[in-house]
Design an enzyme around this catalytic site. Structure first.
Site, PDB file in Angstrom:
ATOM      1  N   HIS A 221      49.272 -10.328  64.519  1.00  0.00           N
ATOM      2  CA  HIS A 221      50.268 -10.707  63.459  1.00  0.00           C
ATOM      3  C   HIS A 221      51.194  -9.595  63.030  1.00  0.00           C
ATOM      4  CE1 HIS A 221      47.937 -13.614  62.986  1.00  0.00           C
ATOM      5  NE2 HIS A 221      46.028 -13.284  63.015  1.00  0.00           N
TER       6      HIS A 221
HETATM    7 ZN   LIG Z   1      41.533 -14.305  64.040  1.00  0.00          ZN
END
Ligand SMILES: [Zn+2]
Length: 354
Positions: A108
């Site tokens: 992320h």
């Molecule tokens: Zn995850």
């Protein structure tokens, strides 16, 4: 919660840790990290570790110490070591082979900010290393319960890396919709809650393997987050760890180079068992029906503050492989699989050495 140490203890207790083939990850250098991340961001992360606090502008600009990315004791060193592992894995597979980097998989993070407890994007850094070594046709497969948004973003304008993410629909970070193709070389399969082993098998055989056979990548990276397993507290998918092992088995049979990372996973027993089973799969080990006492002791020593941790079921201690969790193959999964195969980039010829 020390997830990777627990998994390694389990692997060691099973007698599956061959010291000849095990390497500690080196810490990535600032120069290696700024291949992707901005120098300001790396400096801010190093400073956050030194001072154990961050000024308001760093929280705002880099999301360190905010938005679910707390400052902790090794907030720079730990992610930099995972990134070093990803780089080492890319180098070790330069001429082929398989490397498992369970500490990596922080999919992320963005160039100048942390996100979702990911501070550095080690999959991106490993993939860039492969590109820098001369590869130009790479497939990234992400079966974490969350969309691999940071990796898709990193290569949105670079057709050398095709990204394919299978994740729970409607869950944070709320990107990775079916229509989202990042310029043509990304595909996303958002799946409904309760996504089961039968449905993952369908995704594997009707999307992941057809795309692999079409693109003929020189290398595959699998982000093998364990949060899609049913007992994970953050997601609502219903896989057993057989699903993860099946994807690993299929990819290792066809990819000339393979890196398998970890990723999400927030139930300590689920994560340790899933990634140890993946390790054993990569190593061609026979899965024990019942764990030997030393391995069972590793699992019994884990604890978890959440409610589900107060009364764990016996099989979390005594088995490695879950009971399969088959289920209905729902039309929305079938339709999503058909949709993502439309308009793939042109097939690549087998040619090219390496
Ligand atoms: Zn995850």
């Amino acid at each position: 919660m020390p997830r990777v140490p627990a998994m390694l203890d389990l692997v060691r207790a099973l007698g599956w840790l061959d010291p000849q083939r095990y390497l500690d990850s080196p810490r990535a250098t600032t120069a290696q990290l700024t291949r992707y991340h901005t120098p300001d961001y790396i400096a801010a992360l190093q400073r956050a570790e030194e001072e154990q606090s961050v000024p308001a502008e760093v929280r705002e600009r880099h999301h360190i110490g905010a938005h679910g990315n707390p400052v902790y004791r090794e907030v720079f060193r730990r992610p930099a070591t995972s990134a070093g592992g990803a780089i080492l894995a890319a180098r070790l597979t330069r001429s082929g082979g398989i490397v498992h980097v369970p500490g990596a998989g922080t999919h992320h993070a963005f160039p100048d900010r942390a996100a979702g407890f990911c501070y550095l994007n080690d999959p991106v850094i490993g993939l860039l290393e492969w590109l820098d070594l001369g590869l130009d046709n790479i497939l990234y497969v992400d079966i974490d319960a969350h969309h691999g948004d940071g990796v898709e973003y990193a290569f949105r304008e670079d057709p050398r890396v095709f990204t394919l993410s299978v994740h729970e629909a409607g869950r944070w970070p709320f990107t990775g919709r079916l229509e989202d193709r990042a310029g043509g070389h990304a595909r996303n399969i958002p799946v409904p809650q309760g996504f089961n082993d039968t449905e993952m098998e369908h995704v594997l055989h009707s999307v992941i393997l057809p795309i692999l056979r079409h693109l003929r990548p020189q290398a595959v990276m699998l982000q093998c987050g364990a949060d899609g397993v049913e007992e994970d507290p953050l997601a609502r998918l219903s896989l057993s760890n057989n699903a993860h092992c099946a994807v690993v088995r299929a990819l290792m049979a066809e990819a000339p180079r393979l890196i398998v990372t970890g990723g999400g996973g927030y139930n300590p027993w689920t994560v340790a068992r899933c990634w140890a089973a993946v390790w054993g799969t990569l190593d061609g080990r026979a899965m024990p029906a019942r764990l030997p006492p030393a391995a069972e002791a590793v699992l019994r020593a884990l604890d978890w503050s959440r409610a589900a941790g107060r009364n764990p079921p016996e099989h979390w201690f005594t088995t490695l492989v879950d009971a399969p969790r088959p289920g209905p193959l729902r039309p929305e999964v079938v339709e999503a699989c058909q949709a993502v195969l439309q308009g793939l980039p042109p097939a690549v010829r087998p040619a090219r050495a390496g």
